[in-house]
Design an enzyme around this catalytic site. Structure first.
Site, short mmCIF file in Angstrom:
data_model
loop_
_atom_site.label_atom_id
_atom_site.label_comp_id
_atom_site.label_asym_id
_atom_site.label_seq_id
_atom_site.Cartn_x
_atom_site.Cartn_y
_atom_site.Cartn_z
N GLU A 1 1.29 -5.04 10.77
CA GLU A 1 0.90 -3.63 10.83
C GLU A 1 1.79 -2.99 11.88
O GLU A 1 1.66 -3.26 13.07
CB GLU A 1 -0.58 -3.52 11.25
CG GLU A 1 -1.54 -4.26 10.34
CD GLU A 1 -1.92 -3.46 9.09
OE1 GLU A 1 -1.50 -2.28 8.97
OE2 GLU A 1 -2.64 -4.01 8.24
N HIS B 1 2.78 -3.33 6.69
CA HIS B 1 1.75 -2.32 6.48
C HIS B 1 1.77 -1.30 7.61
O HIS B 1 2.53 -1.44 8.57
CB HIS B 1 0.37 -2.98 6.44
CG HIS B 1 0.15 -3.84 5.24
ND1 HIS B 1 -0.68 -3.51 4.21
CD2 HIS B 1 0.68 -5.05 4.90
CE1 HIS B 1 -0.66 -4.46 3.28
NE2 HIS B 1 0.16 -5.41 3.69
N HIS C 1 0.88 -1.17 0.00
CA HIS C 1 0.00 0.00 0.00
C HIS C 1 0.93 1.22 0.00
O HIS C 1 1.66 1.44 0.97
CB HIS C 1 -0.92 -0.01 1.23
CG HIS C 1 -1.96 -1.08 1.15
ND1 HIS C 1 -2.37 -1.82 2.24
CD2 HIS C 1 -2.66 -1.55 0.07
CE1 HIS C 1 -3.30 -2.69 1.84
NE2 HIS C 1 -3.48 -2.56 0.54
ZN ZN Z 1 -1.95 -1.91 4.19
#
Ligand code: ZN
Ligand code: NAG
Ligand code: NAG
Ligand code: NAG
Ligand code: NAG
Length: 404
Positions: A236, A145, A31
Site C-alpha cells: 500500500e 495498492h 483496484h
Molecule cells: Zn487495493
C-alpha cells in the site's frame, strides 16, 4: 471489456526463462481507482532501461541477474471508470462489479471444502493472472495498492487452525515475509515510520500481517504463495488512492529505492536443480525445508529447478521423488542479494534398487498432496484458458517510444 492486459518482461533474455535466472513480477492497479502503482511501474520500466543504457551498475546488476515482469494495470476497466477521489471506491471493481482481490481460489476455503473450485466464479482478469502463474515459475512478487502506507504479507486468510497466533495468520515462511516487508518499508522514504493515513491505524515499522490488519478471502497474495510457490506482498504505497498529478514526482522519489531493493530480494536463499542419477533434471520433485510445513510444498518446475527464499542460516532440506531415495542435506545459506545471486545448490537423487532397504519416496508423497492444493491436478488451474495477452519486448527502441 475486452481490453488487453499488457506485461513487459525485462532482462538479458526477456523472451523466455533462463535456468538459474529467477522470475520476478510487479502487478499494479488491480483496484482500478488505486492508480499510483500503475504510474510508478511505468517509471520503473523507464528507470531500469535508461539505467541499463547508461551502464548504471544497479540496473546492469538487476537486469543481468533477474527476469523482471511488469503488469502496470490488472484492471484497466476499473481504471477507466474511476473517479479521482482519494478515498472513494468508484473504479475499484472490474466492469462486472467484482473485486479482483477477492476473486482468486482461496486455499483456506478449499481446505474447509466449503467451496468448489468453480471456474465460473473467476473473472477474466483473474483467470489471466492464474494462467500467467502457470506459464512462469515466479519466485517473488508484489502487488501495488493505495489508500494506506504499509507492506502487508501473507496470510490474508485463515482456517482457524494453528496458523492463528496473536491475531495474525502466520505462514511457515513468516520470517522471510517480515524481512521482505521491512525491505520495502525501510527503503521507502517514510513507510517504516508507521505514519498513519488519516483513517487508518499506525503500523509498527510500516508492515503488517494481512490477516491481522483485516481478514480477506480470495486474495491474490495468498494465492501466489499457496498455489504458485511465489512469495507475494501487498504494498500500500499512498494514503491517497488517486493522487493529484502534482504529487507524482515526489511519490516516485519516495518509492523508487524501495521498488529497486525489493526486486533484489529475489536472490534471497538457495536455488538449483534436482537431478536424477544420470544428471537429468527432474520435474515435480519435492524440496522441503525442515521446520517449514508448507501447505503446498515447494516442488521443481519443468526445468527441474527450485528456488527457495530463506534468510541466512543453516537449513536441512529433504528432497523426494518417487522411485528414488529421500535425500537429506543441510545447507549453510549466505545472504544472496548482496551478490545478486542466491546460493546455488543442485540435489542429485539416487534410484532405489530392489535390494536396498533405505527409505524411498512413496508414490503418495508425490505432489498429489491435498487435492485442493494440487498444482497440477484437475482443479481450476488446469482448465484455465488464456484470455489476457502477454507480449514480451526486449530492451529495444520500441520500449522507449512506448514510455515517452
Ligand atoms: Zn487495493
Ligand atoms: C556502456 O558500456 C558499453 C560497453 O562497455 C559501451 O560500449 C557503451 O558506450 C557504454 N554506454 C554508455 C552510455 O556509457
Ligand atoms: C552483466 O553481464 C555482462 C554479460 O554477461 C557482463 O559483461 C557484465 O559485467 C555484467 N554486469 C554486471 C554489473 O554484473
Ligand atoms: C534420468 O531421467 C532420464 C529421462 O527421464 C532417463 O532416461 C534416465 O534413465 C534417468 N536416469 C536415472 C539413473 O534414473
Ligand atoms: C551453520 O553451520 C556451520 C557449520 O556447518 C557453523 O559454522 C555455523 O555457525 C552455523 N550457522 C548458524 C547460523 O547456525
Amino acid at each position: 471489456s475486452g481490453q488487453t492486459l499488457w506485461v513487459l518482461a525485462l532482462g538479458l533474455s526477456p523472451h523466455s526463462h533462463t535456468v538459474g535466472i529467477p522470475e520476478f513480477k510487479y502487478v499494479g492497479n488491480m483496484h482500478g481507482n488505486e492508480v499510483l502503482g500503475r504510474v510508478l511501474l511505468l517509471h520503473l520500466i523507464d528507470d531500469l532501461v535508461r539505467g541499463y543504457r547508461n551502464n548504471e551498475t544497479w540496473s546492469l546488476q538487476l537486469l543481468n541477474s533477474t527476469r523482471i515482469h511488469i503488469l502496470p494495470t490488472m484492471n484497466p476497466d476499473g481504471f477507466d471508470s474511476s473517479d479521482t477521489d482519494c478515498t472513494y471506491v468508484t473504479g475499484r471493481f472490474n466492469s462486472r462489479g467484482v473485486d479482483l482481490n477477492r476473486n482468486f481460489p482461496d486455499a483456506f476455503d478449499a481446505l474447509k471444502k466449503r467451496q468448489q473450485m468453480d471456474e465460473e466464479k473467476r473473472e477474466a482478469e483473474v483467470r489471466a493472472v492464474m494462467s500467467w502463474l502457470k506459464m512462469e515459475s515466479f519466485v517473488l512478487s508484489a502487488n501495488l495498492h493505495g489508500g494506506a502506507l504499509v507492506a502487508s504479507y501473507p496470510y490474508d486468510n485463515s482456517n482457524g487452525g494453528s496458523e492463528l497466533m496473536g491475531g495474525a495468520s502466520v505462514s511457515p515462511d513468516n520470517d522471510v515475509f517480515i524481512h521482505l516487508a521491512k525491505v520495502y518499508s525501510y527503503n521507502h522514504a517514510s513507510m517504516h515510520k508507521g505514519n498513519r493515513c488519516s483513517d487508518s491505524r499506525p503500523f509498527l515499522e510500516g508492515i503488517t500481517n494481512g490477516y491481522k490488519w483485516y481478514p480477506l478471502e480470495g486474495g491474490m497474495q495468498d494465492y501466489n504463495y499457496l498455489w504458485a510457490q511465489c512469495l507475494e506482498l501487498t504494498l500500500e504505497i499512498s494514503c491517497c488512492k488517486f493522487p493529484p498529478v502534482s504529487e507524482l514526482p515526489a511519490l516516485w522519489t519516495e518509492n523508487r529505492k524501495a521498488l529497486r531493493a525489493f526486486i533484489q530480494q529475489v536472490h534471497l536463499g538457495v536455488k538449483g536443480q534436482v537431478l536424477n542419477g544420470s544428471g537429468i533434471p527432474v520435474q515435480n520433485a519435492l524440496v522441503e525445508v525442515e521446520g517449514r510445513p508448507n501447505l503446498s510444498p515447494f516442488q521443481t518446475d519443468k526445468h527441474g529447478e527450485y528456488y527457495r527464499m530463506l534468510l541466512p542460516g543453516n537449513y536441512t532440506f529433504k528432497v523426494s521423488y518417487p522411485g528414488h531415495k529421500v535425500l537429506t542435506e543441510t545447507l549453510n545459506i549466505p545472504h544472496g542479494p548482496d551478490q545478486f545471486c542466491a546460493m546455488k545448490h543442485d540435489f542429485r537423487l539416487r534410484q532405489v534398487t530392489s535390494a536396498s532397504g533405505s527409505t524411498s519416496a512413496q508414490p503418495t508423497q508425490t505432489p498429489t498432496l491435498n487435492p485442493a492444493l494440487n498444482l497440477e491436478g484437475g482443479g481450476a488451474m488446469n482448465r484455465q484458458t488464456w484470455t489476457g495477452l502477454v507480449l514480451i519486448f526486449g530492451l529495444s527502441g520500441v520500449l522507449r517510444s512506448l514510455i515517452n
